[in-house]
Design an enzyme around this catalytic site. Sequence first.
Site, short mmCIF file in Angstrom:
data_model
loop_
_atom_site.label_atom_id
_atom_site.label_comp_id
_atom_site.label_asym_id
_atom_site.label_seq_id
_atom_site.Cartn_x
_atom_site.Cartn_y
_atom_site.Cartn_z
N ARG A 1 0.84 -1.19 0.00
CA ARG A 1 0.00 0.00 0.00
C ARG A 1 0.88 1.25 0.00
NH1 ARG A 1 -3.43 -2.33 -2.05
NH2 ARG A 1 -5.57 -2.65 -1.41
N HIS B 1 -0.94 0.22 -10.16
CA HIS B 1 -1.63 -0.74 -9.27
C HIS B 1 -2.09 -1.98 -10.05
CE1 HIS B 1 -3.90 -0.97 -5.22
NE2 HIS B 1 -3.73 -2.18 -5.70
P1 NDP Z 1 -1.95 -10.74 4.78
O1 NDP Z 1 -2.93 -10.09 5.70
O2 NDP Z 1 -2.04 -12.21 4.53
O3 NDP Z 1 -0.46 -10.44 5.28
C1 NDP Z 1 -0.06 -9.23 5.80
C2 NDP Z 1 1.36 -9.37 6.32
O4 NDP Z 1 1.79 -8.10 6.81
C3 NDP Z 1 1.47 -10.37 7.48
O5 NDP Z 1 2.64 -11.12 7.37
C4 NDP Z 1 1.53 -9.46 8.71
O6 NDP Z 1 2.23 -10.00 9.80
C5 NDP Z 1 2.29 -8.27 8.14
N1 NDP Z 1 2.05 -7.08 8.94
C6 NDP Z 1 0.90 -6.41 9.14
N2 NDP Z 1 1.07 -5.38 9.98
C7 NDP Z 1 2.38 -5.41 10.33
C8 NDP Z 1 3.18 -4.63 11.19
N3 NDP Z 1 2.68 -3.59 11.88
N4 NDP Z 1 4.48 -4.94 11.32
C9 NDP Z 1 5.01 -5.99 10.65
N5 NDP Z 1 4.31 -6.78 9.81
C10 NDP Z 1 3.01 -6.49 9.67
O7 NDP Z 1 -2.06 -9.94 3.41
P2 NDP Z 1 -1.70 -10.39 1.90
O8 NDP Z 1 -0.36 -10.99 1.88
O9 NDP Z 1 -2.83 -11.13 1.31
O10 NDP Z 1 -1.70 -8.93 1.22
C11 NDP Z 1 -0.84 -7.91 1.69
C12 NDP Z 1 -1.26 -6.58 1.12
O11 NDP Z 1 -0.92 -6.49 -0.24
C13 NDP Z 1 -2.77 -6.31 1.15
O12 NDP Z 1 -3.18 -5.84 2.41
C14 NDP Z 1 -2.94 -5.27 0.08
O13 NDP Z 1 -2.86 -4.00 0.67
C15 NDP Z 1 -1.74 -5.50 -0.85
N6 NDP Z 1 -2.15 -5.96 -2.19
C16 NDP Z 1 -1.76 -5.23 -3.29
C17 NDP Z 1 -2.10 -5.64 -4.57
C18 NDP Z 1 -1.62 -4.91 -5.77
O14 NDP Z 1 -2.09 -5.16 -6.88
N7 NDP Z 1 -0.67 -4.01 -5.65
C19 NDP Z 1 -2.94 -6.84 -4.78
C20 NDP Z 1 -3.25 -7.56 -3.56
C21 NDP Z 1 -2.87 -7.12 -2.32
P3 NDP Z 1 1.72 -11.36 10.53
O15 NDP Z 1 2.01 -12.49 9.54
O16 NDP Z 1 2.56 -11.47 11.72
O17 NDP Z 1 0.25 -11.18 10.78
#
Ligand code: NDP
Length: 312
Positions: free
Chosen positions: A228, A276
């Site tokens: 993001r 995006h």
């Molecule tokens: P998930 O919710 O499966 O994973 C999120 C990851 O981020 C987890 O490993 C989580 O840690 C980590 N995380 C969240 N908050 C923190 C923090 N404060 N500190 C450290 N690590 C953190 O999401 P996805 O992998 O499915 O997707 C990730 C993001 O990718 C989506 O939220 C979306 O915004 C973006 N996206 C972008 C797209 C594009 O076309 N550009 C398409 C699809 C998604 P933990 O494992 O410990 O919970």
Amino acid sequence: MSILIDLQDRNWMKDSDLKQLISSDLPGIPIYCGEPNKKLPSIVMAIVIKNLDQNTLRKLPNLRLIQKVGAGVENMISNCNLPKHIKVCRMSSEIQAKEMAEYCLAEVLAYQRNIREYFNNQSLKIWKQRQPSIVKEKSVSILGLGLIGMEIAQTLKNFGFTVFGWSKTAKAQSNFTNYTGIDGLITVVSNADYVISVLPETQETKDLLSLNILRKFKPGSVLINVGRGSVINEEDLLHVLSEGILSGATLDVFQQEPLPNEHPFWTHPKIVITPHVSGWNVEDAIETIPLNYYKLIKNEPLLFEIDQKRGY
Ligand code: NDP
């Protein structure tokens, strides 16, 4: 008990096309498309990409679930007017995770082999050879190890890069070293030639990559952001690019999308922009919609429900 589809993103998919995709798994369930022009008390589930505005929410007095088509839910979570009893779910697509891993690998390899420099040199008829970088000498840090981050990490690891990961909670089972916390973040950014962010937008991740952290990056490294836009402080990124701390950035997501015409990123020589598109196809995850509809009706735990306190 019926369903509303209000995607407001015809470029990606028309509401009627999504209706066609899910109808056969929801026989006899009324599915409305588009912004409602009157109160629809029968709607219990709304399928959206962006958000539901207050006006629409008022017309859905019995709404119980907002189902996001895609992964990022920041708009719904930051909507403080969303009544607490309305649940939010997202999708998790393996096809999309693989697409995003392909995008990251393609970008990393383009830097490794100086592809953009040759592209520019061709237009100027410049014959200038550069030694390529060696994969096994380079390391990549992945910020965010969800389904997508894990796929990116595995893909780059399989290709021969040294991989580090960073997430909120420690990952016991992974075949690369991973870290948590701010100290862990500093370790992974200061040791990587490429840093790939695939973090969601939450209160904790907003502006996470600002000057104090960006200045800890390994000199000459590259930042790739597919998570993001709000995770990066855009002004601070320009600073570290001009200071030479970062040698380049590939950005697929931005604080404001579409990226405004006058934004300095468009013409910056060290920034690569894509609109995006790193993850696009989610057809393997569409079945989440009918499955979650029936789970909602039966009061069963939903698939990929967002923890609203955590924000993702
Ligand atoms: P998930 O919710 O499966 O994973 C999120 C990851 O981020 C987890 O490993 C989580 O840690 C980590 N995380 C969240 N908050 C923190 C923090 N404060 N500190 C450290 N690590 C953190 O999401 P996805 O992998 O499915 O997707 C990730 C993001 O990718 C989506 O939220 C979306 O915004 C973006 N996206 C972008 C797209 C594009 O076309 N550009 C398409 C699809 C998604 P933990 O494992 O410990 O919970």
